[in-house]
Design a protein around this motif. Structure first.
Motif, mmCIF file in Angstrom:
data_model
loop_
_atom_site.group_PDB
_atom_site.id
_atom_site.type_symbol
_atom_site.label_atom_id
_atom_site.label_comp_id
_atom_site.label_asym_id
_atom_site.label_seq_id
_atom_site.Cartn_x
_atom_site.Cartn_y
_atom_site.Cartn_z
ATOM 1 N N ARG A 53 7.846 30.115 52.541
ATOM 2 C CA ARG A 53 8.921 30.091 51.548
ATOM 3 C C ARG A 53 9.463 28.671 51.346
ATOM 4 O O ARG A 53 9.694 28.240 50.223
ATOM 5 N N SER A 54 9.671 27.954 52.436
ATOM 6 C CA SER A 54 10.166 26.586 52.329
ATOM 7 C C SER A 54 9.902 25.833 53.628
ATOM 8 O O SER A 54 9.770 26.427 54.699
ATOM 9 N N ILE A 55 9.818 24.509 53.492
ATOM 10 C CA ILE A 55 9.686 23.616 54.633
ATOM 11 C C ILE A 55 10.706 22.491 54.473
ATOM 12 O O ILE A 55 10.699 21.798 53.450
ATOM 13 N N ASP A 56 11.578 22.328 55.446
ATOM 14 C CA ASP A 56 12.588 21.272 55.420
ATOM 15 C C ASP A 56 12.356 20.329 56.603
ATOM 16 O O ASP A 56 12.125 20.792 57.723
ATOM 17 N N ILE A 57 12.451 19.034 56.347
ATOM 18 C CA ILE A 57 12.397 18.041 57.410
ATOM 19 C C ILE A 57 13.605 17.125 57.245
ATOM 20 O O ILE A 57 13.743 16.454 56.221
ATOM 21 N N ARG B 211 23.912 9.127 58.431
ATOM 22 C CA ARG B 211 22.968 9.032 57.316
ATOM 23 C C ARG B 211 21.936 10.149 57.471
ATOM 24 O O ARG B 211 21.435 10.365 58.566
ATOM 25 N N THR B 212 21.633 10.821 56.379
ATOM 26 C CA THR B 212 20.717 11.965 56.450
ATOM 27 C C THR B 212 19.657 11.853 55.374
ATOM 28 O O THR B 212 19.968 11.762 54.187
ATOM 29 N N TRP B 213 18.382 11.846 55.808
ATOM 30 C CA TRP B 213 17.245 11.900 54.895
ATOM 31 C C TRP B 213 16.633 13.292 54.991
ATOM 32 O O TRP B 213 16.362 13.786 56.090
ATOM 33 N N THR B 214 16.398 13.917 53.849
ATOM 34 C CA THR B 214 15.852 15.278 53.837
ATOM 35 C C THR B 214 14.701 15.380 52.840
ATOM 36 O O THR B 214 14.813 14.924 51.701
ATOM 37 N N THR B 215 13.607 15.972 53.279
ATOM 38 C CA THR B 215 12.479 16.311 52.407
ATOM 39 C C THR B 215 12.319 17.827 52.431
ATOM 40 O O THR B 215 12.284 18.427 53.504
ATOM 41 N N LYS B 216 12.221 18.429 51.259
ATOM 42 C CA LYS B 216 12.138 19.884 51.202
ATOM 43 C C LYS B 216 11.014 20.318 50.265
ATOM 44 O O LYS B 216 10.902 19.838 49.136
ATOM 45 N N TYR B 217 10.201 21.250 50.786
ATOM 46 C CA TYR B 217 9.175 21.901 49.982
ATOM 47 C C TYR B 217 9.542 23.373 49.844
ATOM 48 O O TYR B 217 9.836 24.047 50.835
ATOM 49 N N SER B 218 9.538 23.887 48.623
ATOM 50 C CA SER B 218 9.867 25.298 48.398
ATOM 51 C C SER B 218 8.833 25.929 47.484
ATOM 52 O O SER B 218 8.322 25.299 46.561
ATOM 53 N N GLN B 219 8.561 27.195 47.763
ATOM 54 C CA GLN B 219 7.565 27.945 47.004
ATOM 55 C C GLN B 219 8.288 28.934 46.096
ATOM 56 O O GLN B 219 9.027 29.800 46.574
ATOM 57 N N PRO B 220 8.135 28.817 44.776
ATOM 58 C CA PRO B 220 8.875 29.713 43.878
ATOM 59 C C PRO B 220 8.462 31.180 43.981
ATOM 60 O O PRO B 220 9.264 32.066 43.749
ATOM 61 N N LYS B 221 7.198 31.445 44.356
ATOM 62 C CA LYS B 221 6.735 32.826 44.438
ATOM 63 C C LYS B 221 7.186 33.478 45.741
ATOM 64 O O LYS B 221 7.119 32.877 46.805
ATOM 65 N N ASN B 222 7.643 34.713 45.642
ATOM 66 C CA ASN B 222 8.126 35.442 46.816
ATOM 67 C C ASN B 222 7.036 36.396 47.324
ATOM 68 O O ASN B 222 7.202 37.606 47.364
ATOM 69 N N THR B 223 5.892 35.831 47.726
ATOM 70 C CA THR B 223 4.771 36.641 48.220
ATOM 71 C C THR B 223 4.949 36.911 49.712
ATOM 72 O O THR B 223 5.173 35.981 50.482
ATOM 73 N N PRO B 224 4.872 38.165 50.158
ATOM 74 C CA PRO B 224 5.044 38.459 51.590
ATOM 75 C C PRO B 224 4.082 37.687 52.465
ATOM 76 O O PRO B 224 2.923 37.491 52.115
ATOM 77 N N TRP B 225 4.573 37.213 53.600
ATOM 78 C CA TRP B 225 3.830 36.478 54.621
ATOM 79 C C TRP B 225 3.408 35.076 54.166
ATOM 80 O O TRP B 225 2.570 34.443 54.804
ATOM 81 N N SER B 226 3.990 34.604 53.087
ATOM 82 C CA SER B 226 3.698 33.248 52.635
ATOM 83 C C SER B 226 4.827 32.309 53.048
ATOM 84 O O SER B 226 5.926 32.730 53.404
#
Length: 232
Positions: free
Chosen positions: A171-175, A154-169
């Motif tokens: 991009r995404s967080i997965d847990i 069983r796999t639970w996944t939470t993902k945060y993604s940033q649509p803007k491709n700004t350098p040094w920002s």
């Protein structure tokens, strides 16, 4: 799809890439036949049907007494559905396998099922939640495919993604949290092996559209924690 997956190799014959070594077991010629049909009955649903057959030619080579010709058949159905304007997505797959490990023997074939199901919900443009369930039966086996028999995951996944491709920002967080266990009731064992993993991953945007990711994986066993670190 139709083709030959293995060439015949006779016992005690020189190996193709090294004439100084010889075949110690031999190998039968093997052929694969497979197809996958897809249909889209509505704008929000998709259905599929698949079949594969892998079979050794038992007359194609001279082999050792411990090398046996095999035959593997698999039938599967799958579906995908999108609801709420694509925010909610579900998918599922059910497969049945029939595996004969020795065409020369009358021993009963291994037969079993496997299934996978998942649901994904997009909370907003930045956040996604998903849950996946996979069960592979004790006797489920497909020739030539990587799999783990006798397992439930069983796999639970939470993902945060940033649509803007700004350098040094960011991009995404997965847990990802994944508990699993083996030794299903059909396996005949009296004990069950449980294990859990926790895997966070953070990705950063770099200049020139490059990406840097940090990926940790903890194996949670007997109240202890093991950590594996990756960087890409």
């Amino acid at each position: 799809l139709t083709g030959r997956s293995k060439r015949p190799r006779n016992l005690n014959r020189p190996k193709p890439k090294n004439n100084k070594t010889y075949e110690t077991s031999g190998q039968f010629e093997q052929w694969v036949n497979a197809f996958h049909l897809m249909a889209k009955p509505t704008d929000i649903s998709q259905l599929g049907f698949s079949y594969s057959r892998v079979k050794d030619d038992e007359l194609s080579a001279t082999v050792s007494s411990t090398t046996y010709p095999i035959e593997s058949e698999t039938v599967g159905i799958d579906e995908k559905i999108e609801l709420l304007d694509g925010k909610l997505k579900t998918d599922g797959e059910l497969a049945w396998s029939n595996y004969d490990s020795n065409l020369f023997s009358e021993v009963k074939n291994k037969q079993d099922t496997a299934f996978a199901a998942g649901i994904d919900y997009k909370l907003n443009p930045n956040w996604d939640l998903s849950y996946d369930l996979k069960r592979i039966g004790t006797n489920f086996k497909v020739e030539g495919a990587y799999q783990t028999e006798d397992k439930v995951t069983r796999t639970w996944t939470t993902k945060y993604s940033q649509p803007k491709n700004t350098p040094w920002s960011v991009r995404s967080i997965d847990i990802k949290y994944e508990p699993a266990h083996t030794n299903l009731p059909k396996s005949g064992t009296t004990s069950t092996t449980y294990y859990k993993t926790l895997q966070p991953k953070v990705s950063f945007n770099l200049p020139q559209e490059a990406k840097l990711s940090f990926d940790y994986k903890w194996y949670l066993e007997d109240s202890t924690c093991k950590c594996t670190y990756y960087r890409t």
